[in-house]
Write a protein that holds these residues in place. Structure first.
Motif, PDB file in Angstrom:
ATOM      1  N   ILE A  55      -9.546  -5.959  -6.617  1.00 44.74           N
ATOM      2  CA  ILE A  55      -8.967  -4.488  -6.053  1.00 44.74           C
ATOM      3  C   ILE A  55      -7.833  -5.844  -5.251  1.00 44.74           C
ATOM      4  CG2 ILE A  55      -9.009  -2.462  -5.059  1.00 44.74           C
ATOM      5  CD1 ILE A  55     -11.736  -2.402  -6.226  1.00 44.74           C
ATOM      6  N   HIS A  56      -8.336  -6.584  -4.682  1.00 39.51           N
ATOM      7  CA  HIS A  56      -7.417  -7.202  -3.438  1.00 39.51           C
ATOM      8  C   HIS A  56      -6.579  -7.422  -4.114  1.00 39.51           C
ATOM      9  CE1 HIS A  56     -10.530  -6.146  -0.224  1.00 39.51           C
ATOM     10  NE2 HIS A  56     -11.665  -6.746  -1.263  1.00 39.51           N
ATOM     11  N   GLU A  57      -6.180  -8.144  -4.902  1.00 35.77           N
ATOM     12  CA  GLU A  57      -4.840  -8.679  -5.491  1.00 35.77           C
ATOM     13  C   GLU A  57      -4.463  -8.041  -5.255  1.00 35.77           C
ATOM     14  OE1 GLU A  57      -5.381 -11.796  -8.419  1.00 35.77           O
ATOM     15  OE2 GLU A  57      -7.770 -11.950  -7.933  1.00 35.77           O
ATOM     16  N   ALA A  58      -4.349  -6.572  -6.098  1.00 35.84           N
ATOM     17  CA  ALA A  58      -3.494  -5.722  -6.556  1.00 35.84           C
ATOM     18  C   ALA A  58      -2.971  -5.162  -4.790  1.00 35.84           C
ATOM     19  CB  ALA A  58      -3.845  -4.444  -7.291  1.00 35.84           C
ATOM     20  N   ALA A  59      -3.818  -4.833  -4.022  1.00 34.81           N
ATOM     21  CA  ALA A  59      -3.384  -4.367  -2.900  1.00 34.81           C
ATOM     22  C   ALA A  59      -2.566  -5.465  -2.606  1.00 34.81           C
ATOM     23  CB  ALA A  59      -4.683  -4.501  -2.012  1.00 34.81           C
ATOM     24  N   GLU A  60      -2.603  -6.640  -2.274  1.00 39.13           N
ATOM     25  CA  GLU A  60      -1.297  -8.054  -1.816  1.00 39.13           C
ATOM     26  C   GLU A  60      -0.438  -7.750  -2.927  1.00 39.13           C
ATOM     27  OE1 GLU A  60      -1.847 -10.030   1.276  1.00 39.13           O
ATOM     28  OE2 GLU A  60      -3.102  -8.661   1.117  1.00 39.13           O
ATOM     29  N   ILE A  61      -0.047  -6.933  -4.002  1.00 43.40           N
ATOM     30  CA  ILE A  61       1.336  -6.853  -4.749  1.00 43.40           C
ATOM     31  C   ILE A  61       2.070  -5.229  -4.276  1.00 43.40           C
ATOM     32  CG2 ILE A  61       1.797  -6.086  -7.366  1.00 43.40           C
ATOM     33  CD1 ILE A  61      -0.523  -7.814  -7.843  1.00 43.40           C
ATOM     34  N   PHE A  62       0.733  -4.491  -4.245  1.00 43.92           N
ATOM     35  CA  PHE A  62       1.064  -3.180  -3.307  1.00 43.92           C
ATOM     36  C   PHE A  62       2.117  -3.564  -2.200  1.00 43.92           C
ATOM     37  CE2 PHE A  62      -1.414  -0.904  -6.620  1.00 43.92           C
ATOM     38  CZ  PHE A  62      -0.230  -0.652  -6.943  1.00 43.92           C
ATOM     39  N   LYS A  63       1.098  -4.244  -1.032  1.00 39.31           N
ATOM     40  CA  LYS A  63       1.796  -4.399   0.312  1.00 39.31           C
ATOM     41  C   LYS A  63       2.775  -5.290  -0.359  1.00 39.31           C
ATOM     42  CE  LYS A  63      -2.855  -4.481   2.111  1.00 39.31           C
ATOM     43  NZ  LYS A  63      -4.193  -5.708   3.011  1.00 39.31           N
ATOM     44  N   HIS A  64       3.491  -6.588  -0.714  1.00 31.72           N
ATOM     45  CA  HIS A  64       4.722  -6.581  -0.409  1.00 31.72           C
ATOM     46  C   HIS A  64       5.378  -6.095  -1.491  1.00 31.72           C
ATOM     47  CE1 HIS A  64       7.321 -10.297  -1.760  1.00 31.72           C
ATOM     48  NE2 HIS A  64       7.764 -10.082  -2.949  1.00 31.72           N
ATOM     49  N   MET A  65       5.095  -5.304  -2.652  1.00 29.70           N
ATOM     50  CA  MET A  65       6.202  -4.394  -2.927  1.00 29.70           C
ATOM     51  C   MET A  65       7.344  -2.828  -1.679  1.00 29.70           C
ATOM     52  SD  MET A  65       4.330  -3.464  -6.622  1.00 29.70           S
ATOM     53  CE  MET A  65       4.862  -2.154  -6.785  1.00 29.70           C
ATOM     54  N   ALA A  66       6.099  -2.499  -0.863  1.00 27.62           N
ATOM     55  CA  ALA A  66       7.126  -1.873   0.121  1.00 27.62           C
ATOM     56  C   ALA A  66       7.432  -2.688   1.383  1.00 27.62           C
ATOM     57  CB  ALA A  66       5.178  -1.441   0.329  1.00 27.62           C
ATOM     58  N   LYS A  67       7.666  -4.164   1.278  1.00 20.73           N
ATOM     59  CA  LYS A  67       7.867  -4.875   2.305  1.00 20.73           C
ATOM     60  C   LYS A  67       9.230  -4.961   1.730  1.00 20.73           C
ATOM     61  CE  LYS A  67       8.089  -8.986   4.435  1.00 20.73           C
ATOM     62  NZ  LYS A  67       7.235 -11.207   4.552  1.00 20.73           N
ATOM     63  N   VAL A  68       9.330  -5.700   0.692  1.00 16.71           N
ATOM     64  CA  VAL A  68      10.583  -5.666  -0.308  1.00 16.71           C
ATOM     65  C   VAL A  68      11.692  -3.963  -0.531  1.00 16.71           C
ATOM     66  CG1 VAL A  68      11.603  -6.128  -2.368  1.00 16.71           C
ATOM     67  CG2 VAL A  68       9.894  -7.552  -1.551  1.00 16.71           C
ATOM     68  N   ASN A  69      11.022  -3.175  -0.491  1.00 20.10           N
ATOM     69  CA  ASN A  69      11.458  -1.047  -0.642  1.00 20.10           C
ATOM     70  C   ASN A  69      11.443  -1.368   0.930  1.00 20.10           C
ATOM     71  OD1 ASN A  69      11.802  -1.398  -3.440  1.00 20.10           O
ATOM     72  ND2 ASN A  69       9.975  -1.338  -3.986  1.00 20.10           N
ATOM     73  N   ASN A  70      11.568  -1.421   1.763  1.00 20.87           N
ATOM     74  CA  ASN A  70      11.293  -1.434   2.720  1.00 20.87           C
ATOM     75  C   ASN A  70      10.456   0.329   3.510  1.00 20.87           C
ATOM     76  OD1 ASN A  70      12.717  -3.548   4.034  1.00 20.87           O
ATOM     77  ND2 ASN A  70      14.762  -1.839   3.690  1.00 20.87           N
ATOM     78  N   ARG A  80      -8.218   3.701  -1.964  1.00 20.50           N
ATOM     79  CA  ARG A  80      -7.126   4.102  -3.142  1.00 20.50           C
ATOM     80  C   ARG A  80      -7.569   3.714  -4.040  1.00 20.50           C
ATOM     81  NH1 ARG A  80      -1.447   6.491  -0.490  1.00 20.50           N
ATOM     82  NH2 ARG A  80      -1.373   7.217  -2.760  1.00 20.50           N
ATOM     83  N   LEU A  81      -6.996   2.290  -3.942  1.00 18.58           N
ATOM     84  CA  LEU A  81      -7.652   1.493  -4.658  1.00 18.58           C
ATOM     85  C   LEU A  81      -8.638   1.489  -5.758  1.00 18.58           C
ATOM     86  CD1 LEU A  81      -5.019  -1.751  -3.671  1.00 18.58           C
ATOM     87  CD2 LEU A  81      -4.693   0.425  -5.631  1.00 18.58           C
ATOM     88  N   GLN A  82      -9.766   1.590  -4.727  1.00 16.59           N
ATOM     89  CA  GLN A  82     -10.978   1.238  -5.111  1.00 16.59           C
ATOM     90  C   GLN A  82     -11.293   2.458  -5.797  1.00 16.59           C
ATOM     91  OE1 GLN A  82     -12.826   0.644  -1.343  1.00 16.59           O
ATOM     92  NE2 GLN A  82     -12.828  -1.701  -1.714  1.00 16.59           N
ATOM     93  N   ILE A  83     -11.568   3.881  -5.187  1.00 21.97           N
ATOM     94  CA  ILE A  83     -10.918   4.960  -6.951  1.00 21.97           C
ATOM     95  C   ILE A  83     -10.176   4.905  -7.399  1.00 21.97           C
ATOM     96  CG2 ILE A  83     -10.838   7.822  -6.650  1.00 21.97           C
ATOM     97  CD1 ILE A  83     -11.165   7.816  -3.227  1.00 21.97           C
ATOM     98  N   ILE A  84      -9.443   4.128  -7.791  1.00 20.86           N
ATOM     99  CA  ILE A  84      -8.652   4.406  -8.965  1.00 20.86           C
ATOM    100  C   ILE A  84      -9.399   2.860 -10.251  1.00 20.86           C
ATOM    101  CG2 ILE A  84      -5.679   2.866  -9.779  1.00 20.86           C
ATOM    102  CD1 ILE A  84      -4.855   4.488  -7.689  1.00 20.86           C
ATOM    103  N   ASN A  85      -9.530   1.713  -9.651  1.00 22.74           N
ATOM    104  CA  ASN A  85     -10.176   0.789 -10.102  1.00 22.74           C
ATOM    105  C   ASN A  85     -11.993   1.327 -10.820  1.00 22.74           C
ATOM    106  OD1 ASN A  85     -13.043  -0.979  -9.346  1.00 22.74           O
ATOM    107  ND2 ASN A  85     -10.892  -1.752 -10.939  1.00 22.74           N
ATOM    108  N   GLN A  86     -12.072   2.456  -9.719  1.00 22.88           N
ATOM    109  CA  GLN A  86     -14.016   2.950 -10.726  1.00 22.88           C
ATOM    110  C   GLN A  86     -13.675   4.251 -11.661  1.00 22.88           C
ATOM    111  OE1 GLN A  86     -16.884   2.779  -9.552  1.00 22.88           O
ATOM    112  NE2 GLN A  86     -16.208   1.034  -8.901  1.00 22.88           N
ATOM    113  N   LYS A  87     -12.107   4.928 -11.617  1.00 20.87           N
ATOM    114  CA  LYS A  87     -12.141   5.648 -12.594  1.00 20.87           C
ATOM    115  C   LYS A  87     -11.723   5.216 -14.273  1.00 20.87           C
ATOM    116  CE  LYS A  87      -9.528   9.284  -9.876  1.00 20.87           C
ATOM    117  NZ  LYS A  87      -9.033  10.177  -9.882  1.00 20.87           N
ATOM    118  N   ILE A  88     -11.117   3.913 -13.836  1.00 18.28           N
ATOM    119  CA  ILE A  88     -10.767   2.810 -14.701  1.00 18.28           C
ATOM    120  C   ILE A  88     -12.248   2.670 -15.351  1.00 18.28           C
ATOM    121  CG2 ILE A  88      -9.456   0.935 -16.095  1.00 18.28           C
ATOM    122  CD1 ILE A  88      -7.224   1.549 -14.070  1.00 18.28           C
TER     123      ILE A  88
END
Length: 162
Positions: A55-70, A80-88
């Motif tokens: 989950i933490h790796e996915a969070a880092e990628i999402f943070k990078h995506m947000a930074k790139v897209n300003n 939120r990612l933990q909830i999604i992970n549990q559902k999956i």
């Protein structure tokens, strides 16, 4: 892009006068991009969320995506990612054998496999026998590859409309 590359191959062969060493030297180096790109591209966040403990790796990628897209990263990203992970993780996993658990799905799977095999076999035979056809081998290969452009377009439209 694969189709355009396959359309360019006859031109490369014709310009190289059929010399396979020159053709290899021209067409080989672009594959280096694939190996470099494989290491440079991050994992898919969706795939990481489907794996336990990533989950933490996915969070880092999402943070990078947000930074790139300003964009500002959500304050509740990790929960939120933990909830999604549990559902999956709670979803039932299906294997290939599930394609044959019901008659309707088995019939569709068999028909699709048969159609795909026949299509690939026909394409393979046409490609292998290009030298035996009349006319220029390079032109024949170009026509064979150019036919894929409308075929891919219309098959994509058909798949999306289903």
């Amino acid at each position: 892009i694969r189709i355009l590359g396959f359309c360019a191959l006859p031109l490369i062969g014709w310009l190289a006068n059929g010399n396979w060493v020159i053709i290899s030297l021209i067409t080989g180096p672009p594959t280096i991009i694939v190996f470099i790109g494989w290491k440079l591209l991050p994992e898919s966040p969706r795939w990481l969320l489907s794996r336990p403990g990533r989950i933490h790796e996915a969070a880092e990628i999402f943070k990078h995506m947000a930074k790139v897209n300003n964009k500002k990263e959500p304050s509740d990203l990790l929960p939120r990612l933990q909830i999604i992970n549990q559902k999956i993780m709670n979803e039932k996993s299906y294997g290939y054998i599930s394609l044959f658990t019901r008659w309707g799905m088995a019939k569709k799977s068999i028909l699709l496999a048969t159609a795909l095999t026949a299509s690939q076999y026909t394409y393979f035979v046409l490609t292998v026998n290009l030298g035996n056809m009349g006319g220029s081998t390079y032109l024949n290969l170009f026509i064979l590859s150019a036919v894929e452009i409308p075929a891919t377009y219309f098959s994509t439209l058909a798949a999306v409309s289903m």
